[in-house]
Design a protein around this motif. Structure first.
Motif, PDB file in Angstrom:
ATOM      1  N   ARG A 250       0.814  -1.211   0.000  1.00  0.00           N
ATOM      2  CA  ARG A 250       0.000   0.000   0.000  1.00  0.00           C
ATOM      3  C   ARG A 250       0.850   1.265   0.000  1.00  0.00           C
ATOM      4  O   ARG A 250       0.325   2.366   0.153  1.00  0.00           O
ATOM      5  CB  ARG A 250      -0.931   0.003   1.216  1.00  0.00           C
ATOM      6  N   GLY A 251       2.148   1.131  -0.130  1.00  0.00           N
ATOM      7  CA  GLY A 251       3.013   2.305  -0.181  1.00  0.00           C
ATOM      8  C   GLY A 251       3.835   2.442   1.078  1.00  0.00           C
ATOM      9  O   GLY A 251       4.022   1.486   1.843  1.00  0.00           O
ATOM     10  N   SER A 252       4.329   3.633   1.331  1.00  0.00           N
ATOM     11  CA  SER A 252       5.195   3.887   2.469  1.00  0.00           C
ATOM     12  C   SER A 252       4.376   4.077   3.732  1.00  0.00           C
ATOM     13  O   SER A 252       3.315   4.695   3.728  1.00  0.00           O
ATOM     14  CB  SER A 252       6.051   5.137   2.220  1.00  0.00           C
ATOM     15  N   VAL A 253       4.890   3.557   4.823  1.00  0.00           N
ATOM     16  CA  VAL A 253       4.214   3.642   6.103  1.00  0.00           C
ATOM     17  C   VAL A 253       5.161   4.302   7.100  1.00  0.00           C
ATOM     18  O   VAL A 253       6.340   3.960   7.162  1.00  0.00           O
ATOM     19  CB  VAL A 253       3.805   2.246   6.617  1.00  0.00           C
ATOM     20  N   GLY A 254       4.648   5.252   7.866  1.00  0.00           N
ATOM     21  CA  GLY A 254       5.448   5.908   8.888  1.00  0.00           C
ATOM     22  C   GLY A 254       5.010   5.467  10.270  1.00  0.00           C
ATOM     23  O   GLY A 254       3.820   5.334  10.538  1.00  0.00           O
ATOM     24  N   VAL A 255       5.958   5.215  11.151  1.00  0.00           N
ATOM     25  CA  VAL A 255       5.659   4.836  12.523  1.00  0.00           C
ATOM     26  C   VAL A 255       6.357   5.827  13.433  1.00  0.00           C
ATOM     27  O   VAL A 255       7.555   6.051  13.315  1.00  0.00           O
ATOM     28  CB  VAL A 255       6.129   3.401  12.837  1.00  0.00           C
ATOM     29  N   ARG A 256       5.595   6.437  14.346  1.00  0.00           N
ATOM     30  CA  ARG A 256       6.151   7.495  15.185  1.00  0.00           C
ATOM     31  C   ARG A 256       5.709   7.265  16.623  1.00  0.00           C
ATOM     32  O   ARG A 256       4.518   7.088  16.881  1.00  0.00           O
ATOM     33  CB  ARG A 256       5.651   8.850  14.688  1.00  0.00           C
ATOM     34  N   PRO A 257       6.614   7.243  17.587  1.00  0.00           N
ATOM     35  CA  PRO A 257       6.190   7.105  18.984  1.00  0.00           C
ATOM     36  C   PRO A 257       5.458   8.364  19.442  1.00  0.00           C
ATOM     37  O   PRO A 257       5.733   9.457  18.974  1.00  0.00           O
ATOM     38  CB  PRO A 257       7.519   6.940  19.731  1.00  0.00           C
ATOM     39  N   VAL A 258       4.506   8.185  20.368  1.00  0.00           N
ATOM     40  CA  VAL A 258       3.698   9.330  20.793  1.00  0.00           C
ATOM     41  C   VAL A 258       3.757   9.540  22.310  1.00  0.00           C
ATOM     42  O   VAL A 258       2.956  10.283  22.864  1.00  0.00           O
ATOM     43  CB  VAL A 258       2.223   9.147  20.362  1.00  0.00           C
ATOM     44  N   ASP A 259       4.691   8.898  22.976  1.00  0.00           N
ATOM     45  CA  ASP A 259       4.724   8.984  24.424  1.00  0.00           C
ATOM     46  C   ASP A 259       5.696  10.050  24.912  1.00  0.00           C
ATOM     47  O   ASP A 259       6.116  10.031  26.072  1.00  0.00           O
ATOM     48  CB  ASP A 259       5.091   7.628  25.033  1.00  0.00           C
ATOM     49  N   ASP A 260       6.052  10.985  24.063  1.00  0.00           N
ATOM     50  CA  ASP A 260       6.925  12.078  24.452  1.00  0.00           C
ATOM     51  C   ASP A 260       6.342  13.359  23.907  1.00  0.00           C
ATOM     52  O   ASP A 260       5.447  13.348  23.054  1.00  0.00           O
ATOM     53  CB  ASP A 260       8.345  11.851  23.919  1.00  0.00           C
ATOM     54  N   GLU A 261       6.831  14.494  24.340  1.00  0.00           N
ATOM     55  CA  GLU A 261       6.319  15.767  23.873  1.00  0.00           C
ATOM     56  C   GLU A 261       7.375  16.839  24.038  1.00  0.00           C
ATOM     57  O   GLU A 261       8.375  16.672  24.736  1.00  0.00           O
ATOM     58  CB  GLU A 261       5.042  16.157  24.640  1.00  0.00           C
ATOM     59  N   ILE A 262       7.140  17.948  23.349  1.00  0.00           N
ATOM     60  CA  ILE A 262       7.994  19.118  23.498  1.00  0.00           C
ATOM     61  C   ILE A 262       7.090  20.288  23.832  1.00  0.00           C
ATOM     62  O   ILE A 262       5.926  20.326  23.411  1.00  0.00           O
ATOM     63  CB  ILE A 262       8.813  19.377  22.214  1.00  0.00           C
ATOM     64  N   VAL A 263       7.585  21.219  24.618  1.00  0.00           N
ATOM     65  CA  VAL A 263       6.763  22.314  25.111  1.00  0.00           C
ATOM     66  C   VAL A 263       7.220  23.621  24.474  1.00  0.00           C
ATOM     67  O   VAL A 263       8.409  23.959  24.493  1.00  0.00           O
ATOM     68  CB  VAL A 263       6.837  22.425  26.644  1.00  0.00           C
ATOM     69  N   GLU A 264       6.271  24.350  23.902  1.00  0.00           N
ATOM     70  CA  GLU A 264       6.510  25.691  23.389  1.00  0.00           C
ATOM     71  C   GLU A 264       5.720  26.681  24.239  1.00  0.00           C
ATOM     72  O   GLU A 264       4.604  26.377  24.689  1.00  0.00           O
ATOM     73  CB  GLU A 264       6.066  25.810  21.932  1.00  0.00           C
ATOM     74  N   VAL A 265       6.271  27.864  24.452  1.00  0.00           N
ATOM     75  CA  VAL A 265       5.605  28.884  25.260  1.00  0.00           C
ATOM     76  C   VAL A 265       5.361  30.119  24.403  1.00  0.00           C
ATOM     77  O   VAL A 265       6.293  30.684  23.829  1.00  0.00           O
ATOM     78  CB  VAL A 265       6.449  29.260  26.497  1.00  0.00           C
ATOM     79  N   VAL A 266       4.091  30.512  24.291  1.00  0.00           N
ATOM     80  CA  VAL A 266       3.703  31.702  23.540  1.00  0.00           C
ATOM     81  C   VAL A 266       2.755  32.519  24.402  1.00  0.00           C
ATOM     82  O   VAL A 266       1.746  31.997  24.889  1.00  0.00           O
ATOM     83  CB  VAL A 266       3.021  31.335  22.205  1.00  0.00           C
ATOM     84  N   ARG A 267       3.090  33.772  24.617  1.00  0.00           N
ATOM     85  CA  ARG A 267       2.261  34.673  25.425  1.00  0.00           C
ATOM     86  C   ARG A 267       1.951  34.077  26.799  1.00  0.00           C
ATOM     87  O   ARG A 267       0.852  34.205  27.323  1.00  0.00           O
ATOM     88  CB  ARG A 267       0.963  35.019  24.697  1.00  0.00           C
ATOM     89  N   GLY A 268       2.931  33.394  27.361  1.00  0.00           N
ATOM     90  CA  GLY A 268       2.792  32.822  28.693  1.00  0.00           C
ATOM     91  C   GLY A 268       2.069  31.495  28.739  1.00  0.00           C
ATOM     92  O   GLY A 268       1.991  30.879  29.809  1.00  0.00           O
ATOM     93  N   ARG A 269       1.555  31.016  27.620  1.00  0.00           N
ATOM     94  CA  ARG A 269       0.837  29.740  27.599  1.00  0.00           C
ATOM     95  C   ARG A 269       1.764  28.638  27.110  1.00  0.00           C
ATOM     96  O   ARG A 269       2.488  28.802  26.129  1.00  0.00           O
ATOM     97  CB  ARG A 269      -0.400  29.809  26.719  1.00  0.00           C
ATOM     98  N   ARG A 270       1.708  27.495  27.793  1.00  0.00           N
ATOM     99  CA  ARG A 270       2.505  26.333  27.434  1.00  0.00           C
ATOM    100  C   ARG A 270       1.712  25.452  26.473  1.00  0.00           C
ATOM    101  O   ARG A 270       0.606  25.002  26.794  1.00  0.00           O
ATOM    102  CB  ARG A 270       2.881  25.540  28.694  1.00  0.00           C
ATOM    103  N   PHE A 271       2.281  25.215  25.313  1.00  0.00           N
ATOM    104  CA  PHE A 271       1.687  24.320  24.326  1.00  0.00           C
ATOM    105  C   PHE A 271       2.462  23.003  24.351  1.00  0.00           C
ATOM    106  O   PHE A 271       3.665  22.981  24.065  1.00  0.00           O
ATOM    107  CB  PHE A 271       1.729  24.943  22.933  1.00  0.00           C
ATOM    108  N   ARG A 272       1.788  21.931  24.680  1.00  0.00           N
ATOM    109  CA  ARG A 272       2.403  20.609  24.812  1.00  0.00           C
ATOM    110  C   ARG A 272       2.182  19.841  23.514  1.00  0.00           C
ATOM    111  O   ARG A 272       1.055  19.442  23.198  1.00  0.00           O
ATOM    112  CB  ARG A 272       1.805  19.889  26.013  1.00  0.00           C
ATOM    113  N   LEU A 273       3.243  19.613  22.791  1.00  0.00           N
ATOM    114  CA  LEU A 273       3.150  19.084  21.431  1.00  0.00           C
ATOM    115  C   LEU A 273       3.686  17.665  21.354  1.00  0.00           C
ATOM    116  O   LEU A 273       4.828  17.387  21.738  1.00  0.00           O
ATOM    117  CB  LEU A 273       3.948  19.967  20.467  1.00  0.00           C
TER     118      LEU A 273
END
Length: 449
Positions: A250-273
């Motif tokens: 069926r073509g290319s398949v991507g596998v990505r772990p999701v049990d980690d995150e990175i945090v960005e801060v904009v206008r004092g708010r933490r965005f957990r990505l």
């Protein structure tokens, strides 16, 4: 700068695996800048799009693609008469036959912004019939360090060599170039990959992910393994995420772990990505874009706002703060990981309604009863499209802020808005991607009174 006989990179090697060293070389007089990081020339009456050249130059160029009837592609391999805008490329990987990630390393930063403004103006004129003045604004790095157009990219996707070294790809090619010292990568990103090798073998995709995270694997995957690197300037943290690509029926398949995150801060708010969730790659971009959107829309307390292609909720949060608890922000996003990230980051905002739906014709019909006072849409590179634009404008919002990373789809979508009676009342363009041909625009549309 002027002169003769400036050789660029390795003239014996053209970009692309299918291009032979014996491909024809022609002399060309370079005309205007074109959309996509090239300049226009003509050879025997045919349009030729030339990389690594600048308007007004005369060059020797190797033809890299002659498969099209209407146009060809070429790489400038020698400059016979140089433009005053030409500068030495600061990156050793830039040039014909090398990395395809940057388009304008050979042009001064002022010239790059001038070229981008010309492209935006032309796309708006040609596709939307709008004659609009455009000036591309530069952004400084939040660190306050002198900015020379390098060291800004906080998110990179690298290919890996057979030896597990990070690499980038050639222009319109699968060929790879070892580039751990990519000069537009942020220092945090470069530090995360410099001197490191990554596993390139595994028995299966999930094992390859584990191997790249520090475990071991056996056996070779058919296909390629890539890694994504994300760095947060605000927190100083870096996340290296393996992305395993393997070939199936069926073509290319991507596998990505999701049990980690990175945090960005904009206008004092933490965005957990979560890994792979979209975020602007220039560290100054989120603040600049939020400021432009809010200044254009001027949200009012209690208004109903709509955030289309909401991603991790950057604009959703800003709109929610502006309309207050008496207002409502409906955010629509199709990526489940992005929706989950937004839910974690915006949990304290009861006026936000997150909807995990794909923005497409028909997806806005449920809002017909409530409408929307203001709208932000930040679509992918292909744009929103005529169907979504018509459905959106049928809600009769008083103002729409359209955030666009490609001026051509923006022009096509603005044409739909003009036909629907809306007016373009403002446009700001930002140089969020120095050394490349990309430019970010924020267009403001208003409903007629």
């Amino acid at each position: 700068m002027s002169g003769h006989g400036h050789r660029l990179g390795r003239p014996e090697q053209a970009v692309g695996a299918s291009v032979e060293a014996s491909a024809p070389v022609v002399e060309l007089d370079i005309g205007s800048v074109a959309h996509g990081g090239t300049c226009v020339a003509r050879h025997d009456g045919r349009v030729v799009f030339v990389r690594h050249a600048l308007p007004g130059e005369r060059v020797r160029a190797r033809l890299t693609d002659t498969s099209h009837d209407r146009y060809w592609r070429a790489d400038a391999i020698e400059v016979l008469a140089a433009s005053a805008d030409r500068v030495p490329a600061p990156c050793p990987h830039a040039g014909p036959g090398r990395c395809g990630g940057c388009d304008w390393q050979h042009a001064s930063l002022a010239a790059q912004r001038r070229f981008k403004a010309e492209v935006v103006r032309e796309q708006l004129r040609r596709l939307a019939g709008l004659d609009w003045p455009v000036e591309v604004e530069a952004l400084d790095l939040p660190s306050g360090s002198p900015f020379d157009g390098l060291g800004w990219r906080t998110r990179m996707r690298y290919a890996l060599t057979d030896q597990g070294q990070v690499a980038l790809r050639g222009h319109r090619s699968h060929e790879i170039v070892e580039a751990a010292d990519c000069r537009i990568a942020h220092p945090l990103v470069r530090a995360a990959v410099t001197g490191r090798t990554f596993p390139t073998t595994s028995a299966d995709p999930s094992a390859a992910v584990a191997a790249a995270a520090g475990a071991t694997g056996e056996g070779k995957i058919e296909g390629e393994i890539e890694i994504e690197v994300a760095a947060s300037v605000s927190s100083g943290s870096t996340l290296v995420t393996p992305v395993t690509l393997h070939t199936t029926e069926r073509g290319s398949v991507g596998v990505r772990p999701v049990d980690d995150e990175i945090v960005e801060v904009v206008r004092g708010r933490r965005f957990r990505l979560a890994p792979g969730v979209f975020w602007q790659v220039h560290p100054g971009a989120p603040e600049a874009l939020v400021d432009a959107v809010l200044a254009g829309l001027a949200p009012r307390t209690g208004e109903r706002a709509l955030d289309l292609y909401a991603g991790a909720g950057l604009f959703t949060a800003a709109l929610a703060d502006a309309v207050g608890p008496q207002g409502l922000v409906v955010a629509m996003e199709s990526d489940p990981q992005a929706v989950a990230s937004a839910a974690r980051s915006l949990a304290d905002l009861p006026q936000v309604s997150l909807r995990g739906v794909r923005v497409s014709p028909g997806s806005l019909r449920g809002l017909a009863g409530t409408g929307a006072d203001i709208v932000v849409l930040d679509p992918p590179r292909a744009g929103a499209g005529a169907g979504v634009m018509r459905e959106l404008l049928a809600l009769r919002p008083r103002a729409v802020a359209y955030v666009a990373c490609d001026p051509a789809p923006l022009g096509r979508d603005l044409a739909v808005a003009v036909t629907a009676g809306y007016s373009l009342v403002g446009l700001r363009a930002f140089d969020l991607f120095p050394m490349t041909a990309h430019v970010e625009c924020v267009a403001l549309l208003q409903r007629p009174d």
